[in-house]
Write an enzyme that holds these catalytic residues in place. Structure first.
Site, PDB file in Angstrom:
ATOM      1  N   SER A  15       0.840  -1.206   0.000  1.00 11.79           N
ATOM      2  CA  SER A  15       0.000   0.000   0.000  1.00 11.79           C
ATOM      3  C   SER A  15       0.872   1.252   0.000  1.00 11.79           C
ATOM      4  CB  SER A  15      -0.978   0.004   1.180  1.00 11.79           C
ATOM      5  OG  SER A  15      -0.304   0.226   2.391  1.00 11.79           O
ATOM      6  N   HIS A 106       9.158   2.485   9.664  1.00  8.45           N
ATOM      7  CA  HIS A 106       8.852   1.457  10.655  1.00  8.45           C
ATOM      8  C   HIS A 106       7.558   1.860  11.371  1.00  8.45           C
ATOM      9  CE1 HIS A 106       9.833  -1.959  13.172  1.00  8.45           C
ATOM     10  NE2 HIS A 106       9.341  -1.253  14.169  1.00  8.45           N
TER      11      HIS A 106
HETATM   12  C1  GAR Z   1       4.126  -0.847   6.829  1.00 13.16           C
HETATM   13  O1  GAR Z   1       3.276  -0.603   7.911  1.00 13.16           O
HETATM   14  C2  GAR Z   1       5.571  -0.624   7.223  1.00 13.16           C
HETATM   15  O2  GAR Z   1       5.725   0.352   8.197  1.00 13.16           O
HETATM   16  C3  GAR Z   1       5.947  -1.980   7.765  1.00 13.16           C
HETATM   17  O3  GAR Z   1       5.324  -2.902   6.909  1.00 13.16           O
HETATM   18  C4  GAR Z   1       4.096  -2.333   6.446  1.00 13.16           C
HETATM   19  C5  GAR Z   1       3.996  -2.560   4.958  1.00 13.16           C
HETATM   20  O4  GAR Z   1       2.729  -2.214   4.507  1.00 13.16           O
HETATM   21  N1  GAR Z   1       7.368  -2.149   7.778  1.00 13.16           N
HETATM   22  C6  GAR Z   1       8.021  -2.794   8.739  1.00 13.16           C
HETATM   23  O5  GAR Z   1       7.457  -3.344   9.679  1.00 13.16           O
HETATM   24  C7  GAR Z   1       9.538  -2.811   8.593  1.00 13.16           C
HETATM   25  N2  GAR Z   1      10.159  -3.264   9.784  1.00 13.16           N
HETATM   26  P1  GAR Z   1       2.413  -2.081   2.947  1.00 13.16           P
HETATM   27  O6  GAR Z   1       2.925  -3.350   2.268  1.00 13.16           O
HETATM   28  O7  GAR Z   1       0.923  -1.986   2.860  1.00 13.16           O
HETATM   29  O8  GAR Z   1       3.108  -0.852   2.438  1.00 13.16           O
END
Ligand code: GAR
Length: 191
Positions: A15, A106
């Protein structure tokens, strides 16, 4: 002026990556040159391709090979790397080649709830289980240590009494979408 070439690294839903693609679609400053994933079945790949952005799938061995990764970035003319839910370790050669030009987001207020194994819903579950009153997002430079690079930006949100990991995740995603591309845009004007 030539547009800055951005690479988005993502391992999952994407996303944030999709949000970046939309945000920079009309930008004079930068464009998304590449979406890279270490997971061949990551939904982000199809979404990026549907929006006309080149995609690359790498194996876990390639992800860990710094020389390979640096050459791949050179091949695409990448100026800046944005990690958006990318769950592989970044090899030191790539960190060195993109010092001050690679950021991560993060989903907590680092240094709390960071480090290896802390990602996505695991972070929110821990925050809710510990009855924290607030959580938030952290955007930081990438260095050799997981989630320990210099912090660039943080934004808080409250954790309500009846909050679940799922509702908190939704709030956090909202914050990420609102702030992450803007913060990166600000950084791009200085590289
Ligand atoms: C996000 O919330 C990001 O902050 C987290 O993964 C999610 C990905 O969401 N990242 C971590 O936890 C890194 N340590 P998305 O695939 O919908 O962008």
């Amino acid at each position: 002026m030539k547009k800055k070439q951005l690479a988005l690294f993502a391992s999952g839903t994407g996303s944030n990556a999709v949000n970046f693609i939309h945000y920079f679609a009309q930008s004079e400053l930068a464009e998304i040159a590449l979406v890279l994933s270490n997971k061949a079945d990551a939904p982000v790949l199809e979404k990026a391709a549907a929006l006309g952005v080149p995609t690359v799938i790498i194996s876990n061995a390639q992800a860990a090979n710094g020389v390979y990764m640096v050459e791949l970035m050179q091949k695409y003319g990448i100026d800046f790397i944005v990690l958006a839910g990318y769950l592989r370790f970044i090899p030191s050669e790539l960190i060195a080649a993109f010092k001050g030009k690679m950021v991560n987001i993060h989903p907590s207020l680092l240094p709390k709830y960071g480090g290896p194994g802390m990602y996505g819903s695991k972070v929110h579950q821990a925050v809710v289980a510990n009855k924290e009153k607030e959580s938030g997002i952290t955007i930081h430079y990438v260095n050799e240590e997981y989630d320990k690079g210099t912090i660039i930006y943080q934004k808080k949100t409250t954790v309500g009494a009846g909050e679940s990991a799922a509702t908190l995740a939704e709030k956090i995603h909202h914050l990420e979408h609102e702030h992450y591309p803007k913060v990166v845009e600000g950084l791009l004007t200085n590289i």
